[in-house]
Design an enzyme around this catalytic site. Structure first.
Site, short mmCIF file in Angstrom:
data_model
loop_
_atom_site.label_atom_id
_atom_site.label_comp_id
_atom_site.label_asym_id
_atom_site.label_seq_id
_atom_site.Cartn_x
_atom_site.Cartn_y
_atom_site.Cartn_z
N GLU A 115 -6.98 6.17 -0.42
CA GLU A 115 -5.92 6.77 0.38
C GLU A 115 -4.97 7.57 -0.51
O GLU A 115 -4.68 7.17 -1.63
CB GLU A 115 -5.15 5.68 1.11
N CYS A 164 -7.55 -2.90 -6.73
CA CYS A 164 -6.80 -3.14 -7.97
C CYS A 164 -7.08 -4.57 -8.43
O CYS A 164 -7.16 -5.48 -7.60
CB CYS A 164 -5.31 -2.96 -7.74
N CYS A 169 -1.12 -8.66 -7.49
CA CYS A 169 0.28 -9.00 -7.23
C CYS A 169 0.37 -9.61 -5.82
O CYS A 169 -0.28 -9.14 -4.88
CB CYS A 169 1.17 -7.77 -7.34
N CYS A 228 1.06 -7.43 -2.49
CA CYS A 228 0.46 -6.10 -2.39
C CYS A 228 -0.91 -6.16 -1.72
O CYS A 228 -1.80 -6.90 -2.16
CB CYS A 228 0.34 -5.50 -3.79
N CYS A 268 1.39 11.06 -3.31
CA CYS A 268 1.19 9.73 -3.88
C CYS A 268 -0.32 9.52 -3.99
O CYS A 268 -1.04 9.52 -3.00
CB CYS A 268 1.82 8.68 -2.97
N CYS A 271 4.46 1.94 0.48
CA CYS A 271 4.07 1.24 -0.76
C CYS A 271 3.43 -0.10 -0.47
O CYS A 271 3.94 -0.87 0.32
CB CYS A 271 5.31 0.91 -1.60
#
Ligand code: SAH
Ligand code: SF4
Length: 359
Positions: free
Chosen positions: A94, A114, A118, A121, A107, A337
């Site tokens: 994305e 990932c 975290c 997230c 962005c 985010c």
């Protein structure tokens, strides 16, 4: 035997020059091709009208200029646009366009998923599926600039999409060189902000780069204990290690490191946390960007109240810290985010774990 076609959109200018030479043509032709690809968004060699017929035919036989497919495009009430792109192996990423903040901002993702995990997230929940190549990182910029008619306008780039850019270091740096080339978009590194969760050795490596983007560091806490509970990487590189890497990071005049701080209700949002944060940052040229949590199903935290957010920001500001609260853009289309996730392509555990183990 002829191999698969070379994707010119994945080459830096120097590599493109060698490629053109390997076809028996003059190196300087590469600049013309680079301009077509980067300044005009052309992918069809037939349209590269200042090249000889012979070179165009040679390119058509040996090369392509890839552009990912847009498989979903959402426009938020606030003007934010989210693009879901499909790459040649079918994997999806994305990219988000955020208008007027104050500049136009793209962005961009650096990985599919990932490995850092975290706790707040969604991208982290996917695990790492794979790294993006430099061509795939920059393709997001080509695609957005072309779709939004911004190829000859100035815009900023934040490496804050899916992935941890310093965990895909070489491709990220190559992408910055490709975007910077004056034959292409000529994007100044000051227009790029790289956000990292704190891979200390890679931060030190970045400190020696010729093309140095602005640095953003995801801190999220003011004690080792709290950071360790929400950022698994803190076990490997402690908050102190990260702050020390920031203290030695070379900064141009009037530049600051941006510290991102996700505010989680009852976890890291108390006045005491704010006061400790001021102390932690006392040795760094810092600015703080508070990110009130973008809540999502499966994320076991809550966004603090507006009063708590404002009180936290005021404590930092009263003590002389430059502080901003990130407006959450594009929440209605899940482009904010930490909300970037493409379902149904979670990493095979083994691959993700292998990479995580390398950290
Ligand atoms: N991996 C890099 C860059 C991508 S994430 C990094 O972590 O810095 C960009 C920012 O979004 C980071 O500061 C990240 O902590 C933040 N973020 C992640 N999930 C979020 C959420 N649910 N709400 C608000 N911000 C979030
Ligand atoms: Fe990865 Fe950044 Fe999400 Fe952490 S916040 S899991 S480092 S993308």
């Amino acid at each position: 035997m002829q191999g698969p076609p070379t994707d010119l959109a994945g080459l830096e200018l120097g590599e493109l020059e060698s490629f053109v030479e390997s076809l028996g043509h003059k190196r300087f032709r590469a600049k013309q091709i680079y301009r077509w690809v980067w300044k005009r968004g052309v992918t069809d060699f037939a349209q590269m009208t200042d090249l000889s017929q012979e070179l165009r035919a040679a390119l058509a036989g040996a090369a392509t200029v890839s552009l990912s497919d847009v498989i979903k495009h959402d426009v938020s009430e606030d003007g934010t646009q989210k693009f879901v792109l499909r790459m040649s192996d079918g994997k999806q990423i994305e990219s988000v366009f955020i208008p007027d903040t104050p500049a136009q901002t793209f962005c961009v993702s650096t990985q599919v998923g990932c490995a850092m995990g975290c706790a707040f997230c969604l991208t982290g929940k996917m695990g790492l599926v794979r790294n993006l190549s430099a061509g795939e990182i920059t393709a997001q910029v080509r695609l957005l600039a072309r779709s939004l008619d911004l190829l000859d306008k100035s815009f900023n780039i934040v490496l804050m999409g899916m992935g941890e850019p310093l965990h895909n270091y070489e491709a990220t740096m190559k992408a910055l060189r490709m975007l910077n080339d004056k034959e292409g978009l000529g994007l100044h590194p000051k227009r790029v902000t790289l956000s990292t969760v704190g891979l200390v050795p890679m931060m030190d490596k970045l400190a020696g780069e010729a093309l140095m983007p602005n640095l953003a560091v995801s801190l999220h806490a003011s004690t080792e204990e709290t950071r360790g509970a929400i950022v698994p990487l803190n076990k490997k590189y402690s908050m102190r290690d990260v702050i020390e890497a920031c203290e030695r990071f070379p900064l141009a005049k009037r530049r600051r490191i941006m510290f991102e701080y996700v505010l989680l209700a009852g976890v890291n949002d108390s006045p005491q946390d704010a006061r400790k944060l001021v102390k932690v940052l006392s040795g760094v040229k810092a600015k703080v960007n508070l990110l009130p949590l973008n809540a999502a199903p499966g994320i076991p935290f809550e966004r603090p109240s507006d009063e708590a957010i404002n009180a936290f920001a005021k404590i930092l500001a009263d003590r002389g810290l430059n502080v901003s609260v990130r407006k959450s853009r594009g929440r209605d289309i899940r482009a904010a985010c930490g909300q970037l996730i493409v379902e149904g392509q979670g990493g095979r555990k083994s691959a993700a774990q292998k990479l995580a183990a390398e950290l």
